[in-house]
Design an enzyme around this catalytic site. Sequence first.
Site, PDB file in Angstrom:
ATOM      1  N   SER A 147       0.810  -1.215   0.000  1.00 24.35           N
ATOM      2  CA  SER A 147       0.000   0.000   0.000  1.00 24.35           C
ATOM      3  C   SER A 147       0.848   1.273   0.000  1.00 24.35           C
ATOM      4  O   SER A 147       0.312   2.370  -0.046  1.00 24.35           O
ATOM      5  CB  SER A 147      -0.918   0.030   1.224  1.00 24.35           C
ATOM      6  OG  SER A 147      -1.849  -1.015   1.133  1.00 24.35           O
ATOM      7  N   CYS A 148       2.150   1.117   0.040  1.00 21.75           N
ATOM      8  CA  CYS A 148       3.076   2.246   0.107  1.00 21.75           C
ATOM      9  C   CYS A 148       3.434   2.718  -1.302  1.00 21.75           C
ATOM     10  O   CYS A 148       3.935   1.943  -2.113  1.00 21.75           O
ATOM     11  CB  CYS A 148       4.316   1.796   0.888  1.00 21.75           C
ATOM     12  SG  CYS A 148       5.771   2.793   0.663  1.00 21.75           S
TER      13      CYS A 148
END
Length: 127
Positions: free
Chosen positions: A11-12
């Site tokens: 999700s980064c």
Amino acid sequence: MEEIKFYTYSSCTSCRKTKKWLVKEDVNFKERHLFRETPTHKEMLELLSMTTEGMDELLAKRSQEYKKLNVDVDSMTLSEVVNLLIEHPRLLRRPILTDGKKLVVGYNESALKNLVKKKTSLASLVV
């Protein structure tokens, strides 16, 4: 030749950019999910030993997790901080890449090129 370890979190945004760059440059790497495969105590010490700025290079002091924990890492021992990072891996800046000698934290294309260039130049010597 040692493979590059790539500690990441899907999700980064910086992690996704870094992975895209590594794939585009055809770099051999081993991906590890930072939260499911948190670095061990030994690995964390190895990562810290490669930093140029010490703990500040790895610790995400602006993260929600850090603010929520309300800890003073400056008053903690190294072992306490390492244990804290293992227990709360969201405190780590990401992505983290290492070849075992050098460390790159965050998406930094020039640092990545330097890490990869070293690998490429070593490989060309072997041929």
